[in-house]
Design a protein around this motif. Sequence first.
Motif, PDB file in Angstrom:
ATOM      1  N   LEU A   1    -107.021  34.054  -4.045  1.00 41.34           N
ATOM      2  CA  LEU A   1    -106.173  33.663  -5.175  1.00 41.34           C
ATOM      3  C   LEU A   1    -105.364  32.412  -4.846  1.00 41.34           C
ATOM      4  O   LEU A   1    -105.183  31.536  -5.696  1.00 41.34           O
ATOM      5  N   LEU A   2    -104.869  32.326  -3.623  1.00 40.76           N
ATOM      6  CA  LEU A   2    -104.089  31.154  -3.227  1.00 40.76           C
ATOM      7  C   LEU A   2    -104.948  29.893  -3.218  1.00 40.76           C
ATOM      8  O   LEU A   2    -104.514  28.831  -3.693  1.00 40.76           O
TER       9      LEU A   2
ATOM     10  N   GLY B   1    -100.927  25.056 -15.081  1.00 40.73           N
ATOM     11  CA  GLY B   1    -100.284  26.349 -15.324  1.00 40.73           C
ATOM     12  C   GLY B   1    -101.052  27.506 -14.706  1.00 40.73           C
ATOM     13  O   GLY B   1    -100.463  28.402 -14.086  1.00 40.73           O
ATOM     14  N   PHE B   2    -102.383  27.489 -14.851  1.00 40.06           N
ATOM     15  CA  PHE B   2    -103.189  28.538 -14.230  1.00 40.06           C
ATOM     16  C   PHE B   2    -103.117  28.450 -12.705  1.00 40.06           C
ATOM     17  O   PHE B   2    -103.173  29.477 -12.021  1.00 40.06           O
TER      18      PHE B   2
ATOM     19  N   SER C   1    -101.455  31.097  -7.866  1.00 40.97           N
ATOM     20  CA  SER C   1    -100.684  31.060  -6.620  1.00 40.97           C
ATOM     21  C   SER C   1     -99.633  32.165  -6.609  1.00 40.97           C
ATOM     22  O   SER C   1     -99.422  32.822  -5.582  1.00 40.97           O
ATOM     23  N   PHE C   2     -98.994  32.383  -7.762  1.00 38.11           N
ATOM     24  CA  PHE C   2     -98.007  33.456  -7.870  1.00 38.11           C
ATOM     25  C   PHE C   2     -98.653  34.811  -7.608  1.00 38.11           C
ATOM     26  O   PHE C   2     -98.127  35.627  -6.834  1.00 38.11           O
ATOM     27  N   PHE C   3     -99.811  35.060  -8.236  1.00 41.98           N
ATOM     28  CA  PHE C   3    -100.501  36.324  -8.001  1.00 41.98           C
ATOM     29  C   PHE C   3    -100.975  36.438  -6.553  1.00 41.98           C
ATOM     30  O   PHE C   3    -100.980  37.531  -5.981  1.00 41.98           O
ATOM     31  N   GLY C   4    -101.390  35.334  -5.962  1.00 37.08           N
ATOM     32  CA  GLY C   4    -101.794  35.351  -4.557  1.00 37.08           C
ATOM     33  C   GLY C   4    -100.664  35.758  -3.644  1.00 37.08           C
ATOM     34  O   GLY C   4    -100.867  36.483  -2.659  1.00 37.08           O
TER      35      GLY C   4
END
Length: 136
Positions: free
Chosen positions: A32-33, A14-15, A20-23
């Motif tokens: 972040l990715l 989940g994290f 990945s979403f924030f990246g």
Amino acid sequence: MMSCKTEIGLGLTGFGVLFSFFGIIFFFDKGLLAMGNILFISGVSLTIGLKSTMQFFMKRQNFKGTISFLVGFFFVVLGWPILGMILEAYGFIVLFSGFWPTLALFIQRIPILGWLFQQSYIRSWLDRNQGKRVPV
């Protein structure tokens, strides 16, 4: 009852998706990715076990997806996050294509989304492309 390793694995997965979403939101931030990819892979490994993870990624029919995902991860780390994410997305779709019919059946049982998936045009498309279900 889930084991402690499975719970931690689901949390890491989940994290990984969250990072990945924030990246992506932060204009393809490579840090972040890369962190999202590491968390996702380690979470999947803890959830289903290291041996099962290796067997899944090394299956003959999954080679194309595995290679695409790993090359995409390599490009993200090198500093080409957009190309890396495109390759990773392709690899993810190829690797987990067997789970889409099972996911569609699960979504049909969710109250609001289930109603959407029960519409005739979506239902007919799902029935045509159902394929083989993977047991969960």
